[in-house]
Design an enzyme around this catalytic site. Structure first.
Site, PDB file in Angstrom:
ATOM      1  N   GLY A 142       0.836  -1.196   0.000  1.00  0.00           N
ATOM      2  CA  GLY A 142       0.000   0.000   0.000  1.00  0.00           C
ATOM      3  C   GLY A 142       0.866   1.238   0.000  1.00  0.00           C
ATOM      4  O   GLY A 142       2.041   1.179  -0.357  1.00  0.00           O
ATOM      5  N   LEU A 143       0.303   2.378   0.401  1.00  0.00           N
ATOM      6  CA  LEU A 143       1.095   3.610   0.394  1.00  0.00           C
ATOM      7  C   LEU A 143       1.892   3.732   1.686  1.00  0.00           C
ATOM      8  O   LEU A 143       1.437   4.300   2.666  1.00  0.00           O
ATOM      9  CB  LEU A 143       0.209   4.835   0.156  1.00  0.00           C
ATOM     10  CG  LEU A 143      -0.263   5.013  -1.296  1.00  0.00           C
ATOM     11  CD1 LEU A 143      -0.978   6.348  -1.476  1.00  0.00           C
ATOM     12  CD2 LEU A 143       0.902   4.914  -2.288  1.00  0.00           C
ATOM     13  N   HIS A 144       3.087   3.155   1.680  1.00  0.00           N
ATOM     14  CA  HIS A 144       4.014   3.250   2.799  1.00  0.00           C
ATOM     15  C   HIS A 144       4.962   4.418   2.573  1.00  0.00           C
ATOM     16  O   HIS A 144       4.947   5.050   1.527  1.00  0.00           O
ATOM     17  CB  HIS A 144       4.817   1.950   2.897  1.00  0.00           C
ATOM     18  CG  HIS A 144       4.167   0.954   3.795  1.00  0.00           C
ATOM     19  ND1 HIS A 144       4.831  -0.118   4.303  1.00  0.00           N
ATOM     20  CD2 HIS A 144       2.911   0.890   4.275  1.00  0.00           C
ATOM     21  CE1 HIS A 144       4.005  -0.810   5.074  1.00  0.00           C
ATOM     22  NE2 HIS A 144       2.839  -0.235   5.059  1.00  0.00           N
ATOM     23  N   ALA A 145       5.826   4.662   3.568  1.00  0.00           N
ATOM     24  CA  ALA A 145       6.703   5.839   3.511  1.00  0.00           C
ATOM     25  C   ALA A 145       7.484   5.953   2.201  1.00  0.00           C
ATOM     26  O   ALA A 145       7.604   7.037   1.644  1.00  0.00           O
ATOM     27  CB  ALA A 145       7.652   5.819   4.702  1.00  0.00           C
ATOM     28  N   ILE A 188       5.335   6.887  -0.839  1.00  0.00           N
ATOM     29  CA  ILE A 188       4.819   8.235  -0.593  1.00  0.00           C
ATOM     30  C   ILE A 188       5.932   9.257  -0.806  1.00  0.00           C
ATOM     31  O   ILE A 188       5.717  10.311  -1.417  1.00  0.00           O
ATOM     32  CB  ILE A 188       4.243   8.367   0.836  1.00  0.00           C
ATOM     33  CG1 ILE A 188       2.996   7.487   0.985  1.00  0.00           C
ATOM     34  CG2 ILE A 188       3.891   9.824   1.130  1.00  0.00           C
ATOM     35  CD1 ILE A 188       2.433   7.469   2.387  1.00  0.00           C
TER      36      ILE A 188
END
Lengths: 572, 89
Positions: free
Chosen positions: B12-15, B18
């Site tokens: 998913g949208l992890h650090a 992102i």
């Protein structure tokens, strides 16, 4: 010139600049600012400086740790540019709040926000926000924060104490020595220093107060001495000593490829203790004939969840393969006591060393324990594996642990997995109750391994971490020696081998006694292996055995030590 | 202008993804929002996007508004596809 005295825990001489690990003082006051414009400018300047620091860390981390691991610093940089965060801080400053306080309020809000999210990954991001805001706050306060992952020259670490989490971050290539305020022979920093083969002095009480960051100091590991502000002559003297020390090491070099045999031809095995896969090279380089203790805790520490079976299997297999058929004794998980796992949430105890730890915990947390056993069983076909259980106090516990192992073995075999048929199963003798009935254990186990660090602690009732009573921690206490004799005799009587994997196995006073008692396997840190092999080669087992009766009748540890020094230093 | 993306990054949208996205939109003047589960955040804010906790396989709407909205959107599409973060839908 200033001399500090501490406890000598790892030999050698180190001369390098002191690197003080002190928690920086980041306290600040809350006050009203009228000139909000220049306060915002102060914030922006601090942000610019912090960005520069982070960019340097990022570049260094990329070359040292690789791009993947360094990515976290790129995310930290973005936090400093984050319009939501910076905007919120500036808004508070515009209302008259000082920059430090505004930063603290905003970062706390985000830390709380992330901590409350129902996802482990997001909760960990709270630590990132906290880390970045700490850096920024330090810049605002003009306080320097030590960054131990950014070393670029040789240093000696000076700290109150070293925690495993700090040492995990250290770039050990540059660390030449340790000095700590607290601790004893078996504290984490002492063990680490011996594993790394660098000098260490612990328990100095006030080293962090006396030594300034960046000053050149001398650590004399054998004497337990630290010299601050030495004159040129003293530095030169120590450089000579350092060279002499290296020469002694070179003298030991021939023993690397020799077997461990006493002067009268009695053969023993000298093995190494390891805590990580990387230690295998160190003990092999030092000439170890096997691994007498592999502490598996590292697989579980410094992380957020339990390791899965596959991950453990890979590590065990790797170690067994590297040892190429030499014996590898793996100790199953020994957690609890002074070693805690954040994700297990064990209740805090009044008496952790007498509490819920090691095998006691594993027999309850069966899912976790079974996964370790399965990983070990599956790895067993890749080398010469032996398994031992820690902290066994009763025969029931040993039987229960063995039962679980057999159950998992049966399951694996029926599912078609390959499992070695020759795995030896043993236990640590580290509780006096187990030592006293060692004759019963010797009938049910394939081998016994004496863990002296705990055995001494439990026999003499002394907390080895407590400096006020550390003088009572006596390996040569006659009671300890008598217990060790009972264990060795019991093993021999039942035709089993017996080893020792505590600090004592490499202690130059204890070695002659242990050899005389008939210990089969001596397992120790890499740095002690060659010294011990050289010492044993000069001793006569038969002569030593003749002294044992007299030694066991001596009254004090002091008497034992002077007796050994007088009579047992070499074969006549 | 706006576009929908399906997030394909395995976590998913992890650090890390992102950081790539925020870095990509930062140089543009246009305002840019990321909408997920009816909640919109400033896409130039890493904490904003992080706090969305975007799961793998879900759809996010990205809307840009300003003189350079178009090149911004192109930059987003490119990062999404080249870095395996997501695909247009």
């Amino acid at each position: 010139m200033l001399e500090l005295q501490g406890i000598a825990v790892s030999d050698g001489i180190a001369i390098a600049n002191a690197y003080c690990l002190v928690e920086p003082d980041l306290s600040f006051e809350k006050f009203f600012v009228s000139d909000t414009k220049s306060e915002i400018k102060r914030l922006q300047e601090a942000i610019t400086q912090t960005k520069k620091d982070l960019q340097e860390t990022l570049v260094m981390a990329e070359s040292k740790l690789g791009e993947e691991k360094a990515a976290i610093f790129a995310a930290h940089l973005l936090l400093l540019e984050d319009p939501e965060i910076v905007g919120a801080i500036e808004a508070k400053i515009s209302n008259g709040m000082n920059a430090e306080c505004a930063l603290h309020e905003v970062s706390t809000m985000y830390i709380v926000l992330f901590e409350q999210m129902d996802n482990d990954y997001m909760r960990e991001r709270a630590a990132d926000v906290s880390d970045v805001s700490k850096r920024l706050l330090a810049r605002l306060l003009k306080v320097e924060i030590p960054d131990y992952s950014r070393l670029s020259s040789d240093i000696i670490i000076v700290a109150k104490d070293l925690t495993p989490s700090i040492t995990a971050q250290l770039d050990t290539a540059y660390v030449k020595g340790f000095v700590t305020d607290i601790g004893g022979k078996t504290s984490h920093s002492a063990i680490l220093a011996r594993t790394m083969g660098i000098p260490a002095v612990v328990g100095t009480k006030n080293a962090t107060a006396c030594i300034k960051h960046g000053t050149k100091i001398i650590v004399d590991g054998a004497a337990g001495k630290i010299i601050v502000d030495a004159s040129r002559e003293i530095f030169e003297q120590y450089e000579v000593q350092q060279n002499r020390y290296l020469m002694v090491e070179q003298k030991l070099a021939p023993y690397r490829s020799l077997a461990s045999i006493s002067a009268d031809g009695y053969r023993v095995e000298i093995a190494g203790n390891i805590g990580k896969p990387e230690d295998v090279e160190k003990i092999l380089e030092a000439g170890a004939e096997g691994i007498g203790l592999f502490r598996t805790e590292f697989l579980y520490m410094e992380r957020q969840r339990l390791p899965d079976e596959e991950e453990q299997f890979t590590v065990y297999r790797q170690i067994l393969e590297k040892m190429q058929g030499k014996p590898v004794v793996v100790r199953t998980l020994d957690i609890g006591g002074d070693k805690q796992l954040p994700y297990l949430e064990l209740p805090s105890e009044m008496n952790p060393f007498l509490g819920y730890r090691a095998i006691r915990l594993c027999l309850q947390e069966q899912k976790m324990f079974r996964s370790q056993l399965r990983a070990l069983l599956r790895a067993s076909v890749y080398g010469n594996l032996k398994i031992m259980f820690p902290m066994i106090a009763t025969v029931d516990e040993f039987r229960a642990a063995k039962e679980l192992l057999y159950e998992e073995k049966k399951r694996l075999v029926s599912s078609g997995a390959a499992v070695s048929e020759t795995i030896e199963i043993g236990l640590m003798i580290e509780i006096p109750s187990a030592a006293i009935i060692a004759d019963i254990f010797a009938q049910e186990a394939d081998f016994l391994s004496i863990g002296t660090n705990d055995l001494i602690q439990y026999t003499v009732a002394v907390d080895r971490m407590n400096e006020n009573v550390s003088a009572l921690y006596q390996p040569c206490h006659p009671a300890v020696l008598r217990l060790i004799k009972m264990v060795i005799d019991a093993a021999k009587q039942h035709g089993k081998w017996v080893g020792m994997c505590g600090e004592m196995a490499g202690d130059k006073v204890a070695v002659p006694i242990l050899l005389g008692l008939g210990l089969d396997e001596f397992s120790m840190d890499a740095s002690s292996i060659l010294k011990t092999r050289a010492q044993i080669s000069k001793l006569s087992k038969e002569q030593l055995t003749a002294h044992i009766e007299t030694i066991l009748k001596l009254a004090t540890a002091g008497d034992v030590e002077s007796y050994v020094q007088k009579h047992l230093t070499s074969a006549e | 202008m706006e576009k929908d993306f399906k997030i394909t990054a395995t976590e998913g949208l992890h650090a890390r993804p992102i950081a790539l996205l925020v870095n990509a939109v930062m140089p543009f003047e246009a305002e840019v929002q990321l909408t997920y589960k009816d909640k919109s955040v400033n896409m130039k804010s890493i904490v904003g996007v992080l706090s969305q906790g975007v799961a793998p396989g879900s759809i996010v709407k990205i809307s840009a508004n300003g003189p350079d909205a178009e090149p911004l959107m192109q930059a987003v599409s490119e990062i999404m596809s080249t870095k395996g973060i997501g695909e247009e839908c």
